[in-house]
Design a protein around this motif. Structure first.
Motif, PDB file in Angstrom:
ATOM      1  N   ASP A   6       0.840  -1.190   0.000  1.00  0.00           N
ATOM      2  CA  ASP A   6       0.000   0.000   0.000  1.00  0.00           C
ATOM      3  C   ASP A   6       0.883   1.251   0.000  1.00  0.00           C
ATOM      4  O   ASP A   6       1.852   1.338   0.755  1.00  0.00           O
ATOM      5  CB  ASP A   6      -0.907   0.020   1.232  1.00  0.00           C
ATOM      6  N   GLY A   7       0.544   2.193  -0.849  1.00  0.00           N
ATOM      7  CA  GLY A   7       1.310   3.422  -0.933  1.00  0.00           C
ATOM      8  C   GLY A   7       2.368   3.415  -2.007  1.00  0.00           C
ATOM      9  O   GLY A   7       2.964   4.462  -2.297  1.00  0.00           O
ATOM     10  N   ASP A   8       2.622   2.251  -2.623  1.00  0.00           N
ATOM     11  CA  ASP A   8       3.608   2.191  -3.707  1.00  0.00           C
ATOM     12  C   ASP A   8       3.165   3.056  -4.874  1.00  0.00           C
ATOM     13  O   ASP A   8       1.976   3.125  -5.194  1.00  0.00           O
ATOM     14  CB  ASP A   8       3.781   0.753  -4.202  1.00  0.00           C
TER      15      ASP A   8
ATOM     16  N   LYS B 247      -3.367   0.939  -3.567  1.00  0.00           N
ATOM     17  CA  LYS B 247      -3.861   0.342  -2.329  1.00  0.00           C
ATOM     18  C   LYS B 247      -4.536  -0.980  -2.661  1.00  0.00           C
ATOM     19  O   LYS B 247      -5.381  -1.041  -3.551  1.00  0.00           O
ATOM     20  CB  LYS B 247      -4.857   1.280  -1.635  1.00  0.00           C
ATOM     21  N   ILE B 248      -4.143  -2.031  -1.976  1.00  0.00           N
ATOM     22  CA  ILE B 248      -4.764  -3.345  -2.183  1.00  0.00           C
ATOM     23  C   ILE B 248      -6.061  -3.412  -1.394  1.00  0.00           C
ATOM     24  O   ILE B 248      -6.098  -3.085  -0.200  1.00  0.00           O
ATOM     25  CB  ILE B 248      -3.816  -4.484  -1.731  1.00  0.00           C
ATOM     26  N   ARG B 249      -7.131  -3.822  -2.042  1.00  0.00           N
ATOM     27  CA  ARG B 249      -8.445  -3.908  -1.405  1.00  0.00           C
ATOM     28  C   ARG B 249      -8.925  -5.361  -1.447  1.00  0.00           C
ATOM     29  O   ARG B 249      -9.646  -5.772  -2.346  1.00  0.00           O
ATOM     30  CB  ARG B 249      -9.440  -2.984  -2.115  1.00  0.00           C
ATOM     31  N   ASP B 250      -8.484  -6.132  -0.465  1.00  0.00           N
ATOM     32  CA  ASP B 250      -8.836  -7.556  -0.422  1.00  0.00           C
ATOM     33  C   ASP B 250     -10.059  -7.764   0.458  1.00  0.00           C
ATOM     34  O   ASP B 250      -9.992  -8.336   1.545  1.00  0.00           O
ATOM     35  CB  ASP B 250      -7.647  -8.372   0.101  1.00  0.00           C
TER      36      ASP B 250
ATOM     37  N   ILE C 180      -7.974  -3.539  -6.504  1.00  0.00           N
ATOM     38  CA  ILE C 180      -6.869  -2.587  -6.569  1.00  0.00           C
ATOM     39  C   ILE C 180      -7.443  -1.179  -6.724  1.00  0.00           C
ATOM     40  O   ILE C 180      -8.274  -0.937  -7.597  1.00  0.00           O
ATOM     41  CB  ILE C 180      -5.925  -2.902  -7.749  1.00  0.00           C
ATOM     42  N   GLU C 181      -6.992  -0.291  -5.863  1.00  0.00           N
ATOM     43  CA  GLU C 181      -7.429   1.104  -5.901  1.00  0.00           C
ATOM     44  C   GLU C 181      -6.203   1.987  -6.102  1.00  0.00           C
ATOM     45  O   GLU C 181      -5.173   1.786  -5.448  1.00  0.00           O
ATOM     46  CB  GLU C 181      -8.134   1.460  -4.600  1.00  0.00           C
TER      47      GLU C 181
END
Length: 211
Positions: free
Chosen positions: A70-72, A115-118, A162-163
């Motif tokens: 997250d934040g990459d 941001k990964i949204r799992d 993925i956001e």
């Protein structure tokens, strides 16, 4: 991206429109295993921030979502049409022969933070909205409720959301803006007769703006 001034597109609404018209983007990441590129259909939300937020999903088996954090910072490239241009299509070439082949195209580069949204609620919403958008042209649009509930739930568990919050957006429309009016029209006409109507239409618009 190298963008000569005459080819630069800076109007945010136009860049957003191109993304919405050509939503299959290339997600470029630099994770634990190095550079990676994934081709994904994106949904653009223009209500949250000025530059917009991109939403997509990947297969759970795709390692990309575990290779990043997250934040990459990531880059998504949207290609809004491209075509080869022959020197033979320029009327001025017949006079002085000072023309060479080139390639005309329109692209949008969206830089942002990932941001990964799992979570099931997020991916269900992404899939539902993408489906509603792209099924709208069908005589009988497919909807998620058409499939068995347990089947849809199984499919949703197999994807990860993925956001991407867009932090910088660049547009490049290389449409012969640096050419004479007659040459722009000549190329646009040639493209139209060969079925390349998307770039042809855009070039006619460029020609009209030069009148």
């Amino acid at each position: 991206m190298y963008v000569p001034a005459e080819f630069e597109e800076t109007q945010i609404d136009i860049l957003h429109e191109l993304i919405q018209q050509y939503p299959l983007g290339i997600l470029l990441t630099h994770g634990q295993s190095g550079l990676d590129a994934n081709h994904l259909p994106f949904e653009l939300d223009t209500e949250v921030t000025e530059l917009g937020v991109l939403h997509a999903h990947v297969a759970r088996k795709n390692p990309v979502w575990q290779e990043v954090q997250d934040g990459d910072e990531v880059l998504v490239v949207f290609r809004a049409g491209d075509v080869y241009i022959s020197p033979q299509w320029y009327p001025s070439k017949q006079e002085h022969h000072q023309q060479v082949p080139t390639w005309n195209y329109r692209v949008v580069h969206a830089h942002g933070k990932l941001k990964i949204r799992d979570d099931e609620r997020y991916v269900r919403g992404v899939v539902a909205r993408l489906t509603r958008t792209h099924e709208a042209m069908q005589a009988e649009p497919w909807k998620m409720s058409d499939a068995p509930k347990d089947y849809i739930e199984t499919m949703l568990k197999a994807i990860v959301g993925i956001e991407i919050e867009i932090t910088k957006i660049q547009g490049k429309s290389k449409l012969g803006q640096n050419k004479e009016h007659r040459d722009i029209v000549g190329v646009a006409h040639a493209l139209s007769t060969t079925g390349q109507r998307e770039i042809s239409k855009a070039m006619y618009q460029v020609a009209a703006s030069k009148n």
